[in-house]
Design a protein around this motif. Structure first.
Motif, mmCIF file in Angstrom:
data_model
loop_
_atom_site.group_PDB
_atom_site.id
_atom_site.type_symbol
_atom_site.label_atom_id
_atom_site.label_comp_id
_atom_site.label_asym_id
_atom_site.label_seq_id
_atom_site.Cartn_x
_atom_site.Cartn_y
_atom_site.Cartn_z
ATOM 1 N N PRO A 199 0.807 -1.213 0.000
ATOM 2 C CA PRO A 199 0.000 0.000 0.000
ATOM 3 C C PRO A 199 0.842 1.266 0.000
ATOM 4 C CG PRO A 199 0.103 -0.913 2.202
ATOM 5 C CD PRO A 199 0.888 -1.845 1.320
ATOM 6 N N PHE A 200 2.174 1.107 -0.006
ATOM 7 C CA PHE A 200 3.068 2.244 0.144
ATOM 8 C C PHE A 200 4.020 2.383 -1.050
ATOM 9 C CE2 PHE A 200 2.333 0.409 4.402
ATOM 10 C CZ PHE A 200 1.649 1.459 4.994
ATOM 11 N N THR A 201 4.524 3.598 -1.228
ATOM 12 C CA THR A 201 5.642 3.806 -2.137
ATOM 13 C C THR A 201 6.909 3.334 -1.423
ATOM 14 O OG1 THR A 201 6.088 6.023 -1.299
ATOM 15 C CG2 THR A 201 4.496 5.830 -3.121
ATOM 16 N N LYS A 202 7.989 3.169 -2.167
ATOM 17 C CA LYS A 202 9.238 2.712 -1.556
ATOM 18 C C LYS A 202 9.741 3.669 -0.464
ATOM 19 C CE LYS A 202 9.776 -1.222 -3.582
ATOM 20 N NZ LYS A 202 9.657 -2.462 -2.761
ATOM 21 N N PRO A 203 9.720 5.017 -0.699
ATOM 22 C CA PRO A 203 10.134 5.916 0.397
ATOM 23 C C PRO A 203 9.219 5.796 1.623
ATOM 24 C CG PRO A 203 10.159 7.076 -1.708
ATOM 25 C CD PRO A 203 9.513 5.760 -1.960
ATOM 26 N N GLN A 204 7.922 5.589 1.397
ATOM 27 C CA GLN A 204 7.001 5.430 2.517
ATOM 28 C C GLN A 204 7.284 4.146 3.283
ATOM 29 O OE1 GLN A 204 3.241 5.673 0.514
ATOM 30 N NE2 GLN A 204 3.140 7.907 0.609
ATOM 31 N N GLU A 205 7.624 3.084 2.560
ATOM 32 C CA GLU A 205 7.970 1.822 3.215
ATOM 33 C C GLU A 205 9.188 2.008 4.127
ATOM 34 O OE1 GLU A 205 8.518 -1.747 1.007
ATOM 35 O OE2 GLU A 205 6.670 -1.501 -0.138
ATOM 36 N N ALA A 206 10.181 2.719 3.619
ATOM 37 C CA ALA A 206 11.391 2.940 4.419
ATOM 38 C C ALA A 206 11.066 3.755 5.664
ATOM 39 C CB ALA A 206 12.451 3.652 3.574
ATOM 40 N N ALA A 207 10.251 4.799 5.498
ATOM 41 C CA ALA A 207 9.874 5.633 6.641
ATOM 42 C C ALA A 207 9.050 4.826 7.642
ATOM 43 C CB ALA A 207 9.083 6.851 6.158
ATOM 44 N N LEU A 208 8.202 3.947 7.133
ATOM 45 C CA LEU A 208 7.377 3.120 8.008
ATOM 46 C C LEU A 208 8.255 2.183 8.844
ATOM 47 C CD1 LEU A 208 4.387 2.229 8.690
ATOM 48 C CD2 LEU A 208 4.738 0.407 7.009
ATOM 49 N N LYS A 209 9.230 1.569 8.229
ATOM 50 C CA LYS A 209 10.105 0.651 8.960
ATOM 51 C C LYS A 209 10.876 1.391 10.050
ATOM 52 C CE LYS A 209 10.649 -2.628 5.134
ATOM 53 N NZ LYS A 209 11.557 -3.167 4.105
ATOM 54 N N ASP A 210 11.344 2.588 9.753
ATOM 55 C CA ASP A 210 12.037 3.377 10.780
ATOM 56 C C ASP A 210 11.092 3.699 11.935
ATOM 57 O OD1 ASP A 210 14.399 3.367 9.411
ATOM 58 O OD2 ASP A 210 14.097 5.337 8.478
ATOM 59 N N TRP A 211 9.856 4.053 11.606
ATOM 60 C CA TRP A 211 8.844 4.388 12.620
ATOM 61 C C TRP A 211 8.559 3.181 13.508
ATOM 62 C CZ3 TRP A 211 3.769 2.297 12.581
ATOM 63 C CH2 TRP A 211 2.875 2.881 13.486
ATOM 64 N N ILE A 212 8.499 1.985 12.917
ATOM 65 C CA ILE A 212 8.261 0.775 13.718
ATOM 66 C C ILE A 212 9.418 0.547 14.678
ATOM 67 C CG2 ILE A 212 7.967 -1.730 13.666
ATOM 68 C CD1 ILE A 212 6.707 -1.401 10.868
ATOM 69 N N ARG A 213 10.634 0.649 14.179
ATOM 70 C CA ARG A 213 11.808 0.405 15.027
ATOM 71 C C ARG A 213 11.875 1.399 16.180
ATOM 72 N NH1 ARG A 213 14.202 -0.022 9.710
ATOM 73 N NH2 ARG A 213 14.435 -2.244 9.161
ATOM 74 N N GLN A 214 11.295 2.578 15.961
ATOM 75 C CA GLN A 214 11.292 3.604 17.012
ATOM 76 C C GLN A 214 10.105 3.452 17.971
ATOM 77 O OE1 GLN A 214 11.755 7.587 15.285
ATOM 78 N NE2 GLN A 214 12.947 6.676 13.622
ATOM 79 N N GLY A 215 9.262 2.428 17.737
ATOM 80 C CA GLY A 215 8.194 2.173 18.707
ATOM 81 C C GLY A 215 6.805 2.071 18.134
ATOM 82 N N GLY A 216 6.623 2.259 16.829
ATOM 83 C CA GLY A 216 5.295 2.171 16.233
ATOM 84 C C GLY A 216 4.849 0.730 16.034
ATOM 85 N N THR A 217 3.559 0.544 15.861
ATOM 86 C CA THR A 217 2.999 -0.791 15.649
ATOM 87 C C THR A 217 2.174 -0.817 14.374
ATOM 88 O OG1 THR A 217 2.876 -1.303 18.008
ATOM 89 C CG2 THR A 217 1.403 -2.541 16.560
ATOM 90 N N VAL A 218 2.398 -1.831 13.555
ATOM 91 C CA VAL A 218 1.562 -2.096 12.386
ATOM 92 C C VAL A 218 0.658 -3.276 12.692
ATOM 93 C CG1 VAL A 218 1.541 -2.970 10.017
ATOM 94 C CG2 VAL A 218 3.083 -1.113 10.638
ATOM 95 N N ILE A 219 -0.635 -3.095 12.468
ATOM 96 C CA ILE A 219 -1.607 -4.187 12.565
ATOM 97 C C ILE A 219 -2.126 -4.434 11.157
ATOM 98 C CG2 ILE A 219 -3.786 -4.965 13.558
ATOM 99 C CD1 ILE A 219 -3.346 -2.936 15.827
ATOM 100 N N ALA A 220 -1.873 -5.616 10.639
ATOM 101 C CA ALA A 220 -2.247 -5.928 9.255
ATOM 102 C C ALA A 220 -3.143 -7.154 9.214
ATOM 103 C CB ALA A 220 -0.995 -6.157 8.401
ATOM 104 N N GLN A 221 -4.123 -7.118 8.330
ATOM 105 C CA GLN A 221 -5.089 -8.204 8.202
ATOM 106 C C GLN A 221 -5.079 -8.786 6.792
ATOM 107 O OE1 GLN A 221 -8.359 -5.877 11.025
ATOM 108 N NE2 GLN A 221 -9.005 -6.800 9.092
ATOM 109 N N ARG A 222 -5.359 -10.062 6.690
ATOM 110 C CA ARG A 222 -5.643 -10.772 5.455
ATOM 111 C C ARG A 222 -4.584 -10.493 4.389
ATOM 112 N NH1 ARG A 222 -11.387 -11.200 3.527
ATOM 113 N NH2 ARG A 222 -11.312 -8.988 3.079
ATOM 114 N N GLY A 223 -4.939 -9.965 3.235
ATOM 115 C CA GLY A 223 -3.974 -9.785 2.157
ATOM 116 C C GLY A 223 -2.801 -8.914 2.550
ATOM 117 N N HIS A 224 -3.068 -7.855 3.282
ATOM 118 C CA HIS A 224 -1.979 -6.976 3.694
ATOM 119 C C HIS A 224 -1.129 -7.605 4.794
ATOM 120 C CE1 HIS A 224 -3.997 -3.312 1.720
ATOM 121 N NE2 HIS A 224 -2.896 -3.610 1.060
#
Length: 863
Positions: A675-700
């Protein structure tokens, strides 16, 4: 006469019409009409089918006609989420209106086997017409306009006779909010010259479209589920009248012609009597005759089924009526090109109006047969119940009276009687305790409805399903339940409609407040507390706490609000606890000490208790995201849990500062693409490592497993067969290995924070994809795993069962300072899987209350 569109705007918009159809275009040839009846054309400010009619104008028109007509009465039966009214017209002869309550009372005698033989045979038939359950399928709503006009104004003998022999219950509009979105879109893109090219924006309503209601629910799945105010309103009205014929008007793909039931012969729910199909087939002959007379193309007994009992055309068939589905080949705008030429809004409306009339006239003509059928339906059901080896169903919801209240309310809406259990019942190896359990006897008028809701169906003559194939409601609500095959005489207590009692006002706590997590609304209470700036903690082990009323035991997940280190006053904290007790109906205990009765479980513990923070979730919506899945999360958080949730379209993610949020929620979507562009994916991974949580269902969840956690499925060594099949079996072969909207059982780790609140170690979830999650390397990350024999109810092929059995249903893995939580299924499915809602809420509140393999805890240790 009141005008709703200004003269200048009317002049502009009237040019959009493909053809300026007068009212006569829609009405019956040779029929004389009372000219004093208000005509729709002038009142609307445009002709029928020239433009979509705004909901407020629509309601005002039919209200004015009804209030002026001796053939009609009108009432508002409910409101949508956006507070638009849903109205019902009762249409019959003036003479019948004078004795309407007598007619209704007599009619209802047939729906009870004890009184069925007392019903008089010379009474009118009851016919139900519902329009507009899918807001984007607008001809099914707009057809109510010529129908109301005709029934008020027509002076021909056929109409008069039908009104004498009928009580017509016309309900509109089933989905006011979705219709309003559709109307706004079409008006927005209306042009001076109509564009019939299907690529034009007018025919391609942007996400989420107009099909669904405010919270993006498909209301034609709500007859059974009853989680939305629109469906609650119309079901109450339906049962008030128990119609013998119910008609449901829709649209389908633009390349199709016109469809009406009885549907594919082999795709019928087992509890629908064969005679229902036989009568539907007979009625269909009159629809065919009507459309033959106008040389209109149509089809029947193809493509559509009568299986899922939660649809408007199938629900009646397990409730003593005959249900009919009508589908017109759609055009989103006002006219569109198709393989059958240009399809116009006006023509679809006219066809829907014609089948409205054929429904009314045929039901009136067949009233004696329909009376007999309804009477026999309930008498036969009583005989079947008497012979059924199952005498009833017993059920309980340990430590969660709110969930039981919701289930008892559902039963009440379907006119099913439930009773408290006054003596312990042993069934299927479990004890159902008196005072905490409830029972539904099968020997009651709603026998078939009870079997539909409680039964587990896994074998089917036809494996092609238009919708879900399994919907066992106690499993959806997370109840423990069992069949009872012994006599119920000694165990049935009082009639039950409510399980919970009002929570007591909590005493002022000397040390801390504590409440259990198993209650359904505990997450709402916790969120309420955290929003006020009050600190809270969660106990990760069972605890025994000294309170002002003695020692109280709590399971894992107990919420602790201590007086220490708060920035809020003790008085304000107590006021918040009083609010929790009153608004969330939770029992809040007042602890006298931080020291518990078991070693290593003190309220101030380091590893055994975790601090909690206020979730600030972002829900990604828009193109490529499942409308239904997104709406279910929105409804769960906003409507039920009263939590803030930010909805952001995928194409606006570039404007998002990830650090404004604690959680990103990715529901099911189109395939497993990012669901993300490559720069968004990179920013998302950094955000997770800093304490964020991704909750993903089914296909995602598939995408997140691979791209965020680096998990992969093991390669299969299975070779594809070199097969050759006849094209005639394509439909069955394509469906052979689908997962037909079934219910699956998983074993859940109740010691894991994501499993808190699920005391019996099992959970049932809804699954309608063949996706499986890869197995994580972290041995503690498999929070829930499908059972070896996971299918509980519904259709799934043996091949899919083998693939799914033993794979993870929930994976929860730490990633730096944050977490990634994956659901193979949808824990919020149709706001009905109450038993899995808590798993989703746990993923929000406890997403960092667990540690990765090899780490003792979040804080680390020093010596």
């Amino acid at each position: 006469m009141k005008k709703y569109i200004s003269g200048a705007l009317t002049a502009l918009l009237m040019t959009t019409a493909v053809q300026a159809e007068k009212l006569e275009y829609f009405l019956e040839n040779g029929v004389t009409y009372d000219q004093s009846v208000l005509k729709p054309d002038g009142f609307l400010g445009h002709g029928i089918g020239e433009l979509p009619t705004r909901h407020d104008v629509f309601v005002d028109y039919i209200r004015r006609v009804a209030e002026a007509s001796p053939r009609m009465t009108i009432e508002t039966i409910g409101y949508s989420h956006e507070r638009r009214p849903i109205v019902t017209l009762i249409i019959t002869s003036p003479e019948n209106h004078k004795r309407l309550e007598e007619i209704r009372a007599n009619h209802l005698l047939r729906s009870n086997p004890e009184t069925a033989k007392q019903a008089k045979d010379d009474m009118p038939v009851v016919t139900w017409l519902n329009y507009g359950v899918h807001g984007a399928e607008a001809s099914g709503m707009e057809a109510a306009l010529p129908s109301v006009y005709h029934l008020a104004a027509a002076q021909d003998e056929k109409t008069k006779k039908s009104l004498e022999d009928s009580v017509i219950v016309l309900t509109a509009v089933f989905n006011p909010d979705g219709h309003s979105r559709r109307a706004g879109w079409v008006l927005q893109y209306s042009s001076k010259k109509v564009n019939t090219n299907g690529a034009h924006e007018i025919h391609n309503h942007a996400w989420p479209g107009g099909r669904t209601n405010h919270y993006l629910f498909d209301l034609n799945r709500q007859w059974l589920l009853q989680t939305q105010p629109e469906s609650v309103a119309w079901l109450k009205q339906w049962h008030k009248w128990k119609p013998q014929v119910s008609s449901d008007f829709h649209e389908m793909g633009r390349q199709s012609t016109y469809y009406f039931h009885p549907g594919v012969p082999t795709r019928k729910f087992p509890l629908v009597p064969d005679e229902a199909r036989e009568i539907a087939y007979e009625i269909a002959g009159y629809h065919a005759q009507k459309l033959d007379g106008h040389k209109e193309l149509y089809f029947t007994e193809e493509g559509f089924d009568n299986f899922y009992v939660g649809k408007g055309s199938t629900y009646p068939q397990v409730n003593g009526g005959i249900g009919f589905l009508f589908e017109a080949g759609a055009q989103m705008g006002l006219a569109v090109e198709s393989r059958q030429g240009v399809k116009t809004y006006a023509r679809n409306i006219r066809t829907q109006f014609r089948t409205t009339l054929s429904t009314i006239h045929t039901a009136a003509m067949m009233k004696d047969k329909l009376h007999d059928y309804q009477e026999n339906f309930y008498l036969n059901a009583d005989q079947e119940a008497a012979k059924d080896p199952i005498k009833g169903y017993v059920f309980k919801a340990p430590k969660d009276p709110a969930r039981m209240d919701m289930f008892l309310t559902l039963l009440k809406r379907h006119k099913i009687m439930a009773y408290s259990v006054q003596k312990n019942v042993k069934a299927e190896g479990k004890i159902y305790e008196a005072g905490h359990s409830y029972i539904v006897p099968l020997r009651q008028s709603q026998y078939r409805m009870i079997k539909s809701m409680f039964g587990k169906f896994t074998n089917f003559p036809d494996n092609v399903f238009y919708d879900v194939s399994g919907w066992t409601m106690p499993l959806a609500y997370g109840l423990e339940f069992a069949e009872v095959k012994s006599s119920l005489r000694s165990v049935i207590g009082e009639h039950a409609e409510k399980a919970s009692q009002n929570a007591a006002v909590p005493e002022v706590a000397p040390y801390a407040y504590v409440f259990r997590w198993s209650d359904y609304y505990a997450p709402r209470a916790l969120n309420r507390i955290l929003e006020k700036g009050i600190m809270a903690r969660v106990a990760k082990n069972p605890i025994r706490v000294k309170t002002t009323k003695g020692v109280v035991s709590f399971d894992r997940g107990a919420i602790i609000v201590s007086m220490d280190r708060q920035t809020v006053s003790d008085a304000d904290i107590h006021a918040a606890m009083v609010e929790v007790a009153a608004e969330d109906n939770l029992t809040v205990h007042s602890a006298t000490s931080g020291r518990t009765l078991d070693a290593g479980t003190d309220l101030g513990g380091r590893d055994t208790v975790s601090d909690l923070s206020l979730p600030k979730p972002l829900l990604i919506v828009g193109s490529g995201v499942s409308v239904y899945d997104a709406g279910e999360v929105w409804h769960q958080l906003d409507h039920r849990m009263k939590m803030n949730v930010t909805l952001v379209r995928r194409d606006n993610l570039r404007r998002v500062d990830w650090h404004d949020f604690t959680h990103v929620i990715l529901v099911g979507g189109r395939g497993t693409s990012s669901p993300f562009t490559k720069p968004q994916e990179a920013a998302l991974k950094d955000w997770i490592r800093q304490g964020g949580t991704v909750i993903a269902q089914r296909g995602h969840a598939q995408w997140a497993a691979k791209e965020l956690l680096g998990l992969k499925h093991k390669k299969s060594t299975e070779k594809k067969e070199n097969r050759r099949l006849a094209y005639s079996v394509k439909g069955q072969e394509d469906a052979k290995h689908v997962v037909g909207g079934a219910i699956f059982k998983s074993a859940i780790d109740t010691s894991h924070p994501l499993g808190f609140g699920h005391g019996n170690g099992e959970v049932n979830s809804h699954r309608n994809t063949a996706y499986t999650l890869p197995v994580p390397t972290d041995a503690y990350a498999k929070v829930a795993v499908y059972a070896k024999a996971p299918l509980q109810s519904g259709y799934t092929s043996e091949k899919r069962l083998k693939e799914i059995a033993g794979t993870p249903m929930i994976v929860a893995q730490r990633m730096g300072g944050g977490s990634v939580i994956l659901f193979a299924d949808n824990p919020n499915f149709r706001a009905t899987f109450i038993g899995t809602n808590k798993l989703f809420m746990n993923a929000l509140f406890f997403s960092k209350a667990f540690a990765a393999e090899g780490r003792r805890g979040e804080e680390g240790h020093s010596h």
